[in-house]
Design an enzyme around this catalytic site. Structure first.
Site, PDB file in Angstrom:
ATOM      1  N   LYS A  41      13.285   7.019  -4.552  1.00  0.00           N
ATOM      2  CA  LYS A  41      12.849   8.749  -5.250  1.00  0.00           C
ATOM      3  C   LYS A  41      13.021   7.913  -6.610  1.00  0.00           C
ATOM      4  CE  LYS A  41      14.427  11.570  -1.865  1.00  0.00           C
ATOM      5  NZ  LYS A  41      13.777  11.373  -0.947  1.00  0.00           N
ATOM      6  N   CYS A  42      12.258   7.277  -7.115  1.00  0.00           N
ATOM      7  CA  CYS A  42      12.573   6.667  -8.282  1.00  0.00           C
ATOM      8  C   CYS A  42      11.235   7.105  -9.140  1.00  0.00           C
ATOM      9  CB  CYS A  42      12.913   5.489  -9.078  1.00  0.00           C
ATOM     10  SG  CYS A  42      13.274   4.747 -10.375  1.00  0.00           S
ATOM     11  N   GLY A  43      11.069   7.861 -10.405  1.00  0.00           N
ATOM     12  CA  GLY A  43      10.011   7.529 -10.882  1.00  0.00           C
ATOM     13  C   GLY A  43       9.066   6.576 -10.696  1.00  0.00           C
TER      14      GLY A  43
END
Length: 168
Positions: A41-43
């Site tokens: 879920k990290c950019g």
């Protein structure tokens, strides 16, 4: 910049996604391994694509990426191992090993990360992992080359270390 962390870094045990105990030595004949703490879920998750490209480009020469899911940074890897593996396969076509979820900082950090964090980055700084997708490139001579999260996996500095240390 690189530092030899500890001579037996490649012998530190960790768990696979299936619960088996392995070491870095189990994954690379040539001794060149890129260890990365990953988060779905990290950019920075699009780096999965570049990590997979490195895996495909150099695997036949003994290189591998090892991905360690980590939920320590703003809860960006909340899923079960099954969900993480599914995400990696469906969204990025990942073929490199994605291992068991770990903590990279603090008193309960995985032993491998406790050792890796002794390595200095290109600015000479060592210490805690600052975010998801921090990279530790291990070479056969025992050196650890540390690259911060915003350094992309296909950065020329990473590519040159890989190419210098793999057999032709």
């Amino acid at each position: 910049m690189s530092d030899a962390v500890i001579t037996d870094l490649r012998a530190i045990p960790f768990a696979t996604a299936e619960g088996e105990t392995k070491t870095i030595s189990d994954f690379s004949d040539a001794g060149v391994v890129l260890v990365v703490n990953v988060a779905s879920k990290c950019g920075l998750a699009p780096q999965y694509e570049q990590l997979e490209e490195l895996q495909k480009a150099y695997a036949d020469r003994g290189f591998t990426v090892l991905g360690f899911p980590c939920n320590q940074f703003m809860g960006q890897e909340p899923g079960s191992m099954e969900e993480i593996l599914d995400y990696c396969a469906v969204n990025w076509g990942i073929t490199f090993p994605v291992l068991d979820k770990v903590k990279v900082n603090g008193g309960s950090a995985a032993p491998l990360y406790k050792a890796l964090k002794k390595a200095r980055d290109e600015e000479g700084k060592k210490g805690p992992v600052i975010w998801n997708f921090e990279k530790f490139l291990l070479t056969p001579d025992g050196a650890v080359h540390r690259f911060r999260p915003t350094t992309k996996p296909d950065d020329p500095a990473i590519i040159s270390v890989i190419e210098r240390n793999l057999p032709a």
